[in-house]
Design a protein around this motif. Sequence first.
Motif, short mmCIF file in Angstrom:
data_model
loop_
_atom_site.label_atom_id
_atom_site.label_comp_id
_atom_site.label_asym_id
_atom_site.label_seq_id
_atom_site.Cartn_x
_atom_site.Cartn_y
_atom_site.Cartn_z
N VAL A 180 0.84 -1.20 0.00
CA VAL A 180 0.00 0.00 0.00
C VAL A 180 0.87 1.25 0.00
O VAL A 180 0.64 2.20 -0.75
N ALA A 181 1.91 1.25 0.84
CA ALA A 181 2.80 2.40 0.93
C ALA A 181 3.51 2.66 -0.39
O ALA A 181 3.65 3.81 -0.82
N ALA A 182 3.97 1.59 -1.05
CA ALA A 182 4.69 1.74 -2.31
C ALA A 182 3.80 2.34 -3.39
O ALA A 182 4.20 3.24 -4.13
N LEU A 183 2.57 1.86 -3.48
CA LEU A 183 1.64 2.36 -4.48
C LEU A 183 1.30 3.83 -4.24
O LEU A 183 1.27 4.64 -5.17
N LEU A 184 1.04 4.17 -2.99
CA LEU A 184 0.67 5.55 -2.68
C LEU A 184 1.85 6.49 -2.82
O LEU A 184 1.69 7.65 -3.21
N ARG A 185 3.04 6.01 -2.49
CA ARG A 185 4.24 6.85 -2.61
C ARG A 185 4.55 7.17 -4.07
O ARG A 185 4.95 8.28 -4.41
N LYS A 186 4.36 6.18 -4.93
CA LYS A 186 4.68 6.36 -6.35
C LYS A 186 3.57 7.06 -7.12
O LYS A 186 3.82 7.91 -7.97
N PHE A 187 2.33 6.68 -6.81
CA PHE A 187 1.20 7.22 -7.57
C PHE A 187 0.28 8.09 -6.70
O PHE A 187 -0.93 8.13 -6.94
N GLY A 188 0.84 8.73 -5.69
CA GLY A 188 0.04 9.49 -4.73
C GLY A 188 -0.88 10.51 -5.33
O GLY A 188 -2.10 10.47 -5.10
N PRO A 189 -0.38 11.48 -6.12
CA PRO A 189 -1.26 12.53 -6.66
C PRO A 189 -2.42 11.99 -7.50
O PRO A 189 -3.56 12.40 -7.30
N PRO A 190 -2.17 11.06 -8.47
CA PRO A 190 -3.32 10.53 -9.22
C PRO A 190 -4.32 9.79 -8.34
O PRO A 190 -5.54 9.90 -8.55
N ILE A 191 -3.80 9.02 -7.36
CA ILE A 191 -4.70 8.29 -6.47
C ILE A 191 -5.51 9.26 -5.62
O ILE A 191 -6.72 9.08 -5.42
N GLU A 192 -4.85 10.29 -5.10
CA GLU A 192 -5.55 11.28 -4.28
C GLU A 192 -6.61 12.00 -5.10
O GLU A 192 -7.74 12.22 -4.62
N SER A 193 -6.28 12.33 -6.35
CA SER A 193 -7.26 12.98 -7.23
C SER A 193 -8.43 12.06 -7.51
O SER A 193 -9.60 12.49 -7.51
N PHE A 194 -8.13 10.77 -7.72
CA PHE A 194 -9.20 9.80 -7.98
C PHE A 194 -10.12 9.68 -6.76
O PHE A 194 -11.35 9.63 -6.90
N ILE A 195 -9.53 9.64 -5.56
CA ILE A 195 -10.32 9.53 -4.34
C ILE A 195 -11.22 10.75 -4.17
O ILE A 195 -12.40 10.64 -3.84
N GLU A 196 -10.63 11.94 -4.39
CA GLU A 196 -11.39 13.18 -4.18
C GLU A 196 -12.55 13.32 -5.16
O GLU A 196 -13.62 13.83 -4.80
#
Length: 203
Positions: free
Chosen positions: A163-179
């Motif tokens: 989970v940490a690796a995915l969020l660290r690498k793809f954090g901004p797109p994932i955060e945008s997707f969540i929002e």
Amino acid sequence: MPDVTAPARPSLLNRLYAGVLKHAASPYAPLWLALLAFSEASFFPLPPETLLVPMILAQRHNAWRYAAICTVASVAGGVLGWVIGSMLLDYLAMPIVRFYHAEHTLISLQEKFRQWGVWIILFKGLTPIPYKFVTIASGMAHFALGPFMIASAVTRGVRFFLVAALLRKFGPPIESFIETRLPLIMGIFAVLLIGGVLALRYL
């Protein structure tokens, strides 16, 4: 004539999510993360990712640290679950199991421990199935504590560090997707959480 249309007010979910992100960046967040990971491995229903994900999104440079906190605290909580199953069966283990209506699950897990041993810990620790039942059942089956701790560290570490690796690498797109799709994300999370509990009946 000037446009006086009021800006759209954020939804309740968005306001809650913003509040979680704010608290996830606080100095006390690592302590709450450790407490959540510890308690989830022995009695509490919410998974550590509930806090781990927003904490990493708030401070991606601390991703490995947060994953390590989750892993260590979860293993420590797993030891408590093992003790509950091994030494406090009637006082604590059975009330927890009855709360989830998972008596059959516990019996099934005990039998699987006798058949598969450490592989049960490694596999179940990666699934949405509440890990507390693995830890309690391992204690009830008197599974050796040393191998139990090693297997717990491996399976929980893989889960949290992935989970940490995915969020660290793809954090901004994932955060945008969540929002932008917060209701969908919360719905999927609820399905996984409820599905993990319901799956206890079919282990």
